[in-house]
Scaffold this motif. Structure first.
Motif, PDB file in Angstrom:
ATOM      1  N   LYS A  55      -7.766  19.738 -15.133  1.00 22.97           N
ATOM      2  CA  LYS A  55      -8.677  18.359 -14.819  1.00 22.97           C
ATOM      3  C   LYS A  55      -8.237  17.633 -16.668  1.00 22.97           C
ATOM      4  N   GLN A  56      -7.949  18.852 -17.786  1.00 23.50           N
ATOM      5  CA  GLN A  56      -7.490  17.873 -18.539  1.00 23.50           C
ATOM      6  C   GLN A  56      -5.978  17.696 -18.570  1.00 23.50           C
ATOM      7  N   SER A  57      -5.375  18.221 -17.998  1.00 20.23           N
ATOM      8  CA  SER A  57      -3.603  17.741 -18.176  1.00 20.23           C
ATOM      9  C   SER A  57      -3.430  16.997 -17.100  1.00 20.23           C
ATOM     10  N   ASP A  58      -2.445  16.609 -17.907  1.00 17.57           N
ATOM     11  CA  ASP A  58      -1.876  15.182 -16.992  1.00 17.57           C
ATOM     12  C   ASP A  58      -0.542  15.618 -15.446  1.00 17.57           C
ATOM     13  N   PHE A  59      -1.189  16.595 -15.302  1.00 13.75           N
ATOM     14  CA  PHE A  59      -0.399  17.463 -14.271  1.00 13.75           C
ATOM     15  C   PHE A  59      -0.740  16.016 -13.427  1.00 13.75           C
ATOM     16  N   PRO A  60      -2.086  16.373 -12.284  1.00 15.25           N
ATOM     17  CA  PRO A  60      -2.557  15.900 -11.414  1.00 15.25           C
ATOM     18  C   PRO A  60      -2.030  14.187 -11.520  1.00 15.25           C
ATOM     19  N   ALA A  61      -1.993  13.886 -12.170  1.00 18.93           N
ATOM     20  CA  ALA A  61      -1.228  12.016 -12.593  1.00 18.93           C
ATOM     21  C   ALA A  61       0.017  12.059 -12.136  1.00 18.93           C
ATOM     22  N   LYS A  62       0.906  13.050 -13.331  1.00 20.94           N
ATOM     23  CA  LYS A  62       2.083  13.327 -12.490  1.00 20.94           C
ATOM     24  C   LYS A  62       2.756  13.569 -10.834  1.00 20.94           C
ATOM     25  N   THR A  63       1.809  14.029 -10.316  1.00 15.04           N
ATOM     26  CA  THR A  63       1.935  14.797  -9.334  1.00 15.04           C
ATOM     27  C   THR A  63       1.974  13.102  -8.156  1.00 15.04           C
ATOM     28  N   ARG A  64       0.730  12.940  -8.422  1.00 23.41           N
ATOM     29  CA  ARG A  64       0.294  12.127  -7.756  1.00 23.41           C
ATOM     30  C   ARG A  64       1.537  10.748  -7.770  1.00 23.41           C
ATOM     31  N   HIS A  65       1.563  10.654  -9.048  1.00 29.53           N
ATOM     32  CA  HIS A  65       3.011   9.678  -8.972  1.00 29.53           C
ATOM     33  C   HIS A  65       3.891  10.147  -8.815  1.00 29.53           C
ATOM     34  N   TRP A  66       4.058  11.292  -8.709  1.00 25.77           N
ATOM     35  CA  TRP A  66       5.868  11.194  -8.008  1.00 25.77           C
ATOM     36  C   TRP A  66       5.449  11.622  -6.234  1.00 25.77           C
ATOM     37  N   PHE A  67       3.547  11.651  -6.011  1.00 24.53           N
ATOM     38  CA  PHE A  67       4.201  11.902  -3.882  1.00 24.53           C
ATOM     39  C   PHE A  67       4.024  10.087  -3.812  1.00 24.53           C
ATOM     40  N   SER A  68       3.554   9.371  -4.633  1.00 21.02           N
ATOM     41  CA  SER A  68       3.594   8.018  -4.288  1.00 21.02           C
ATOM     42  C   SER A  68       5.097   7.600  -4.313  1.00 21.02           C
ATOM     43  N   GLU A  69       6.442   7.984  -5.410  1.00 19.61           N
ATOM     44  CA  GLU A  69       7.619   7.437  -5.276  1.00 19.61           C
ATOM     45  C   GLU A  69       7.875   8.185  -4.191  1.00 19.61           C
ATOM     46  N   THR A  70       7.927   8.781  -4.232  1.00 23.50           N
ATOM     47  CA  THR A  70       8.529   9.927  -2.620  1.00 23.50           C
ATOM     48  C   THR A  70       8.060   9.252  -0.806  1.00 23.50           C
ATOM     49  N   TYR A  71       6.620   8.904  -1.307  1.00 30.81           N
ATOM     50  CA  TYR A  71       6.324   8.433   0.107  1.00 30.81           C
ATOM     51  C   TYR A  71       6.647   7.017   0.034  1.00 30.81           C
ATOM     52  N   SER A  72       7.232   5.877  -0.696  1.00 31.16           N
ATOM     53  CA  SER A  72       7.801   4.512  -0.886  1.00 31.16           C
ATOM     54  C   SER A  72       9.077   4.636  -0.854  1.00 31.16           C
ATOM     55  N   LYS A  73       9.697   5.802  -1.092  1.00 28.81           N
ATOM     56  CA  LYS A  73      11.346   6.169  -0.597  1.00 28.81           C
ATOM     57  C   LYS A  73      11.540   5.835   0.606  1.00 28.81           C
ATOM     58  N   VAL A  74      10.546   7.056   1.142  1.00 29.89           N
ATOM     59  CA  VAL A  74      11.200   7.384   2.735  1.00 29.89           C
ATOM     60  C   VAL A  74      10.653   6.446   3.491  1.00 29.89           C
ATOM     61  N   LYS A  75       9.336   5.552   3.478  1.00 28.66           N
ATOM     62  CA  LYS A  75       9.117   4.946   3.588  1.00 28.66           C
ATOM     63  C   LYS A  75      10.361   2.997   3.707  1.00 28.66           C
ATOM     64  N   GLU A  76      10.722   3.082   2.734  1.00 27.01           N
ATOM     65  CA  GLU A  76      11.730   2.176   2.767  1.00 27.01           C
ATOM     66  C   GLU A  76      13.190   2.601   3.949  1.00 27.01           C
ATOM     67  N   LYS A  77      12.865   3.655   3.294  1.00 27.47           N
ATOM     68  CA  LYS A  77      14.145   4.299   4.265  1.00 27.47           C
ATOM     69  C   LYS A  77      14.319   4.372   5.563  1.00 27.47           C
ATOM     70  N   LEU A  78      12.643   4.442   5.878  1.00 31.20           N
ATOM     71  CA  LEU A  78      12.897   4.296   7.414  1.00 31.20           C
ATOM     72  C   LEU A  78      12.638   3.134   8.157  1.00 31.20           C
ATOM     73  N   LYS A  79      12.506   2.345   7.201  1.00 34.69           N
ATOM     74  CA  LYS A  79      12.644   0.910   7.582  1.00 34.69           C
ATOM     75  C   LYS A  79      13.460   0.439   7.239  1.00 34.69           C
ATOM     76  N   THR A  80      14.724   0.738   6.957  1.00 39.45           N
ATOM     77  CA  THR A  80      16.152  -0.213   7.023  1.00 39.45           C
ATOM     78  C   THR A  80      16.619   1.017   7.846  1.00 39.45           C
ATOM     79  N   THR A  81      16.190   2.138   8.309  1.00 40.87           N
ATOM     80  CA  THR A  81      16.809   3.201   9.454  1.00 40.87           C
ATOM     81  C   THR A  81      16.889   2.241  10.555  1.00 40.87           C
ATOM     82  N   PHE A  82      15.370   2.273  10.976  1.00 38.64           N
ATOM     83  CA  PHE A  82      15.428   1.285  12.316  1.00 38.64           C
ATOM     84  C   PHE A  82      14.876   0.453  12.209  1.00 38.64           C
ATOM     85  N   SER A  83      15.326  -0.502  11.671  1.00 37.11           N
ATOM     86  CA  SER A  83      15.500  -1.924  11.784  1.00 37.11           C
ATOM     87  C   SER A  83      15.937  -2.489  11.743  1.00 37.11           C
TER      88      SER A  83
END
Length: 83
Positions: A55-83
């Motif tokens: 809880k005191q480390s910044d690991f959870p925040a970094k992990t959430r940030h990384w997942f958010s970025e990865t999700y956004s990248k995948v979402k954009e990639k799928l949007k451009t691929t299937f549009s």
């Protein structure tokens, strides 16, 4: 006939083993629950300390940030691929 002879021998051996166990540690049955309780308490303290450290480390925040970025990248990639 062999079975009839081996059963009394087995009973005698079990009686001897149980007598030896009671002579070496008479309160074995009461020490096991106490030891388990101590083990549980020690384990609980270690788990609480580990969770507090996480809880005191910044690991959870970094992990959430990384997942958010990865999700956004995948979402954009799928949007451009299937549009």
């Amino acid at each position: 006939m062999r079975l009839i002879l081996s059963l009394p021998v087995l009973v005698v051996v079990l009686a001897m083993v149980s007598e030896v166990a009671t002579q070496t540690d008479p309160d074995l049955s009461s020490s096991i629950p106490n030891k388990l309780k101590e083990l549980g308490s020690a384990l609980e303290e270690k788990v609480r300390a580990a969770i507090e450290h996480i809880k005191q480390s910044d690991f959870p925040a970094k992990t959430r940030h990384w997942f958010s970025e990865t999700y956004s990248k995948v979402k954009e990639k799928l949007k451009t691929t299937f549009s």
